[in-house]
Design a protein around this motif. Structure first.
Motif, PDB file in Angstrom:
ATOM      1  N   CYS A  45      89.686  83.311 -33.328  1.00 62.55           N
ATOM      2  CA  CYS A  45      89.669  84.688 -33.812  1.00 62.55           C
ATOM      3  C   CYS A  45      88.517  84.811 -34.785  1.00 62.55           C
ATOM      4  N   THR A  46      87.435  85.428 -34.351  1.00 64.56           N
ATOM      5  CA  THR A  46      86.272  85.539 -35.222  1.00 64.56           C
ATOM      6  C   THR A  46      86.330  86.844 -35.989  1.00 64.56           C
ATOM      7  N   GLY A  47      86.136  86.751 -37.279  1.00 63.58           N
ATOM      8  CA  GLY A  47      86.164  87.937 -38.115  1.00 63.58           C
ATOM      9  C   GLY A  47      84.781  88.539 -38.240  1.00 63.58           C
ATOM     10  N   ALA A  48      84.733  89.843 -38.502  1.00 66.28           N
ATOM     11  CA  ALA A  48      83.456  90.511 -38.688  1.00 66.28           C
ATOM     12  C   ALA A  48      83.001  90.309 -40.129  1.00 66.28           C
ATOM     13  N   ASP A  49      81.700  90.225 -40.306  1.00 69.97           N
ATOM     14  CA  ASP A  49      81.069  90.213 -41.631  1.00 69.97           C
ATOM     15  C   ASP A  49      81.772  89.297 -42.636  1.00 69.97           C
ATOM     16  N   GLN A  50      82.448  89.931 -43.620  1.00 69.06           N
ATOM     17  CA  GLN A  50      83.013  89.117 -44.706  1.00 69.06           C
ATOM     18  C   GLN A  50      84.403  88.576 -44.380  1.00 69.06           C
ATOM     19  N   THR A  51      84.961  88.999 -43.243  1.00 66.99           N
ATOM     20  CA  THR A  51      86.326  88.572 -42.957  1.00 66.99           C
ATOM     21  C   THR A  51      86.355  87.102 -42.562  1.00 66.99           C
ATOM     22  N   LEU A  52      87.474  86.449 -42.877  1.00 65.59           N
ATOM     23  CA  LEU A  52      87.638  85.056 -42.482  1.00 65.59           C
ATOM     24  C   LEU A  52      87.744  84.950 -40.967  1.00 65.59           C
ATOM     25  N   SER A  53      87.236  83.851 -40.422  1.00 62.08           N
ATOM     26  CA  SER A  53      87.503  83.530 -39.022  1.00 62.08           C
ATOM     27  C   SER A  53      88.571  82.449 -38.997  1.00 62.08           C
ATOM     28  N   THR A  54      89.330  82.404 -37.923  1.00 60.56           N
ATOM     29  CA  THR A  54      90.340  81.357 -37.824  1.00 60.56           C
ATOM     30  C   THR A  54      90.290  80.707 -36.447  1.00 60.56           C
ATOM     31  N   GLU A  64      90.813  77.954 -41.506  1.00 58.11           N
ATOM     32  CA  GLU A  64      90.175  79.182 -41.964  1.00 58.11           C
ATOM     33  C   GLU A  64      88.717  78.881 -42.256  1.00 58.11           C
ATOM     34  N   ARG A  66      85.239  80.319 -43.789  1.00 58.46           N
ATOM     35  CA  ARG A  66      84.722  81.370 -44.650  1.00 58.46           C
ATOM     36  C   ARG A  66      83.383  81.898 -44.138  1.00 58.46           C
ATOM     37  N   ARG A  90      82.099  96.498 -33.469  1.00 58.89           N
ATOM     38  CA  ARG A  90      81.197  96.146 -34.565  1.00 58.89           C
ATOM     39  C   ARG A  90      79.939  96.986 -34.578  1.00 58.89           C
TER      40      ARG A  90
ATOM     41  N   THR B  92      89.941  93.342 -48.315  1.00 57.87           N
ATOM     42  CA  THR B  92      88.491  93.244 -48.195  1.00 57.87           C
ATOM     43  C   THR B  92      87.919  94.138 -47.107  1.00 57.87           C
ATOM     44  N   GLU B  97      84.349 100.039 -40.993  1.00 55.25           N
ATOM     45  CA  GLU B  97      84.756  98.984 -40.065  1.00 55.25           C
ATOM     46  C   GLU B  97      86.041  99.399 -39.338  1.00 55.25           C
ATOM     47  N   ARG B 100      85.524 102.211 -36.739  1.00 58.96           N
ATOM     48  CA  ARG B 100      85.019 101.762 -35.434  1.00 58.96           C
ATOM     49  C   ARG B 100      86.143 101.152 -34.606  1.00 58.96           C
ATOM     50  N   ARG B 130      94.265  90.446 -41.688  1.00 55.24           N
ATOM     51  CA  ARG B 130      93.198  89.487 -41.977  1.00 55.24           C
ATOM     52  C   ARG B 130      92.382  89.872 -43.196  1.00 55.24           C
ATOM     53  N   ASN B 131      92.407  91.166 -43.527  1.00 50.18           N
ATOM     54  CA  ASN B 131      91.640  91.582 -44.684  1.00 50.18           C
ATOM     55  C   ASN B 131      92.448  91.538 -45.976  1.00 50.18           C
ATOM     56  N   ALA B 138      93.727  84.294 -45.974  1.00 49.43           N
ATOM     57  CA  ALA B 138      94.080  85.618 -45.460  1.00 49.43           C
ATOM     58  C   ALA B 138      95.405  85.559 -44.709  1.00 49.43           C
TER      59      ALA B 138
END
Lengths: 339, 414
Positions: A45-54, A64, A66, A90, B92, B97, B100, B130-131, B138
């Motif tokens: 699960c890839t997060g956009a921009d500043q969000t964490l990916s897991t 997690e 960063r 995105r 966050t 975002e 969209r 997640r945010n 998270a």
């Protein structure tokens, strides 16, 4: 190698770890040891921009990450990109295209899809249902706006006979002529979905000859022929539901008025359709379309006078029931038929 | 005395429930079995230790003796309170975002006649989970779109049946509502189970253990009490709902507990009601004395109703949220909620104006602003790192309740 936090799925303890991709396997290393799993067996699960990916393992363990950008690059190197929806989410131009598309779909459903579906469904509704709706409406009107007719039974029969003579037997839609007095409604006639055509005494008084009454009834038969009553009912049910969901939080009054406004477009189309049907019937009669045109113009005058007489009744029953706007346009359409 | 406690052997916390202990025991056995054929099999004593630990903890008397032999489970409260430090929550996500995500999924739901809306819900929930971060980790959402789709289908059928009954007349509608009344607590329990089960933090899931009977008491029983007492018992009803949710919620095997009292809930409701009564009394007095113009009464009534809708509901929401979360404990941890009435009201009013000006397109920004503010006022208070939680037993949950409550607009947010 990317820094990550590893959680084993059994406790909330955070294990600092490093994460990497090697030949289609995910390798996580930390104080817990080393774990390598095939890429296909983990949920990414890839997060956009500043969000964490897991990434999530089948046994509930997870990482997690960063630095989502670095991880996305690593994944891209292995040939794994974001899915199409995430990709669209995105980018602003995709979002704006979706907005335009959504508006287009809603507008098209309102203008085409809904009338089309209602047109398919309305004729399929059993007569028993439409009749019971008609009966309920008529009972309500009889208890309030309508009074018993003062027209003699003889005259009622004369008019019914002239209407029946408009076309060969079995060619007119099944109908029943009912006579009532409607002092508050003024000169008017209306069709109920079950086949009842109500003619008001005030219309008989306004007409200079029987042909004019017959012409108005022919118009109402057009409504019956095209199942306008049921179509209107179905369409307005959907429109008010959707508008209610969208505007329900704002105010019920705003929602109600918006729905009414949107529905009026449908009723204009129905009037033109009913006119066309009446026009075809009347062209075959000696008096032709003229009685209908005359009546339309005279009705317009009569209603204008009534409106002037009681100002402030803008939302009164008079205007709601006589939804026959744009008389000039309708007369033009009828004249065009004659040529 | 054992070198390691039975709790450590099984990997459970000191106040774990018997169910959690059984689950942990079975999990340990499973791991043991799996590792027997591995490269470094465990020593044979491991099995004996597990069995002994399970037997000790499974027997209440033996467990008590074991507890007594260990050091006291919790340090003195006063010493603990002083050392707690706040771990702030934060949201966050950005409004743009979410806009969209919202519009792309709305479009896809429209062209698939609503079928995609289940997937859209997962994407939306994923965004909001997640945010939301706490101590650099998270939350995650695990809802399965197929389960959600099934739940939605059932919810739609139920709603259509209900509205058909409504059209068929008051008698049929009454019967339908009566028939649905016993189903409501069941739906509520399912809804909370689905939401809790599909939320995780640091790899551990939440879970909900409320029963049908509890939901029946809290929602239907106290609801009826509030109704027949003309609202006098409404604060009681409100508290029952909140404690029903929190006292049955677990994170891993750790239990939430809410200690807010009835008196504190009444304290929140009394002030605005007293204010409204005083206002009415003042206007009535002025009118009776003949000192007020005739127009004042309807005007004051209109303004009063508006104030009630716009001010009272947010006020109660803010105050009860603070009250509840400031009295919630999770093992040795607590929470702090510092929502403030005026900024919250300003936020709602600003959102409302912008929603009207943009014909509703501002909605995603409005939701994100609210989520940001709420998260920014919330902290977890803990004297230790958030490392000590362990997993509880796992269970599956169907989505029916969640979907019905969503369609019927039942507000079950925490």
């Amino acid at each position: 190698m990317i820094a990550a936090d590893y959680f084993d799925g059994r406790s909330s303890r955070r294990h600092p770890a490093t994460l990497g991709l090697r030949d289609g396997t995910v390798v996580v290393e930390g104080d817990f040891g080393r774990r390598s799993t095939a890429l296909g067996a983990v949920e990414i699960c890839t997060g956009a921009d500043q969000t964490l990916s897991t990434i999530r393992f089948a046994d509930g363990a997870m990482c997690e990450i960063r630095d989502s950008a670095a991880w996305a690059a690593e994944l891209a190197g292995a040939g794994i990109g974001a899915d199409a929806v995430a990709h669209a989410e995105r980018r602003w131009h995709w979002a704006l295209a979706a907005l335009a598309g959504a508006v287009l779909i809603i507008a098209a459903s309102y203008a085409y899809a809904l009338p089309w579906i209602a047109g398919l469904l309305a004729p399929a509704i059993p007569q028993a249902v439409t009749q019971s709706i008609s009966d309920t409406v008529l009972k309500g009107l009889d208890g309030g706006l309508l009074a018993p007719s003062k027209t003699s039974p003889q005259r009622q029969q004369e008019i019914a006979a002239k209407v029946a003579a408009l076309a060969g037997p079995g060619q007119l839609p099944p109908h029943r002529l009912l006579f009532r007095a409607g002092p508050t409604l003024g000169p008017n006639a209306f069709a109920l979905p079950g086949g009842d055509v109500v003619v008001l005494d005030e219309l008989l008084a306004l007409a200079t000859r029987d042909e004019e009454v017959v012409a108005v009834v022919a118009h109402e038969l057009g409504h019956l022929r095209h199942h306008h009553g049921m179509r209107q009912l179905l369409q307005s049910a959907v429109v008010s539901f959707v508008v209610g969901v969208y505007l329900g939080d704002v105010s019920t009054v705003v929602a109600g008025l918006t729905a009414l406004l949107l529905e009026s477009r449908y009723s204009r189309e129905f009037e033109l359709e009913a006119d066309a049907y009446a026009g075809r019937l009347l062209l075959a009669t000696p008096a032709s379309i003229e009685p209908l045109i005359d009546t339309l113009l005279r009705l317009e005058q009569a209603h204008a006078k009534r409106r002037a007489a009681d100002r402030g009744g803008l939302f009164g029953a008079t205007d709601l029931l006589s939804s026959h706007p744009d008389t000039a346009g309708r007369v033009n359409a009828l004249r065009a038929m004659k040529r | 005395m054992n070198a390691t406690s039975c709790y450590e052997t099984l990997g459970v916390v000191r106040d774990a429930t018997p169910e959690a202990i059984t689950a942990a025991y079975q999990r340990c056995l499973g791991e043991l079995r799996a590792s027997l054929n591995g490269p470094n099999p465990p020593p044979p004593e491991r099995l004996d230790a597990l069995r002994a630990a399970y037997q000790t903890l499974g027997n209440p008397a033996a467990r008590q003796a074991h507890d007594a032999a260990l050091s006291p489970p919790t340090p003195a409260v006063s010493a603990d309170e002083g050392e707690r430090r706040p771990y702030p929550f934060a949201f966050t996500g950005e409004g743009g975002e979410y806009f969209r995500i919202w519009i792309v999924n709305l479009f896809l739901s429209l062209i698939t006649f609503g079928i995609y809306s289940a997937w859209a819900k997962v994407r939306r929930e994923t965004f909001f989970h997640r945010n939301l971060t706490l101590d650099n980790s998270a939350f995650s959402y695990h809802g399965n779109p197929i389960a959600i789709l099934k739940g939605r289908a059932i919810a739609v059928v139920l709603l259509i049946a209900l509205s058909a009954a409504q059209n068929a007349g008051p008698f049929a509608y009454g019967i339908a509502v009566l028939a649905l009344l016993p189903v409501v607590p069941w739906l509520i329990v399912r809804a909370f189970r689905f939401r809790a089960h599909n939320t995780s933090y640091r790899g551990l899931r939440f879970s909900f253990h409320g029963t049908y009977r509890q939901a029946l008491t809290a929602f239907v029983g106290y609801g009826l009490l509030a109704a027949i007492s003309f609202g006098l018992l409404f604060p009681l009803f409100y508290r029952q709902q909140r404690t029903f949710v929190l006292d049955n919620l677990r994170y891993g095997s750790a239990q939430f507990h809410c200690t807010a009292s009835n008196g504190q809930f009444y304290g929140i409701f009394l002030k605005p009601i007293g204010l409204a009564l005083a206002g009415m009394f003042a206007i009535g007095f002025l009118t009776a004395a003949g000192g007020a113009p005739k127009l004042l009464l309807p005007l004051a009534f209109g303004v009063g109703t508006m104030a009630l809708m716009l001010f009272l509901l947010p006020y109660i929401r803010v105050r009860t949220t603070n009250l509840v979360w400031n009295h919630v404990s999770l093992e040795r941890m607590g929470f702090s909620s510092k929502l403030a009435v005026l900024p919250y009201f300003g936020l709602l009013a600003g959102n409302m104006v912008l929603l009207l000006l943009t014909l509703g397109l501002y909605w995603p920004w409005a939701r994100v602003r609210l989520a940001r503010y709420r998260a920014s006022c919330m902290s977890l208070l803990s004297a230790e790192a958030l490392d000590s939680f362990v997993a509880g037993e796992s269970a599956n949950a169907a989505a029916v309740g969640d979907e019905v409550s969503e369609l019927m607009d039942i507000d079950i947010a925490l």
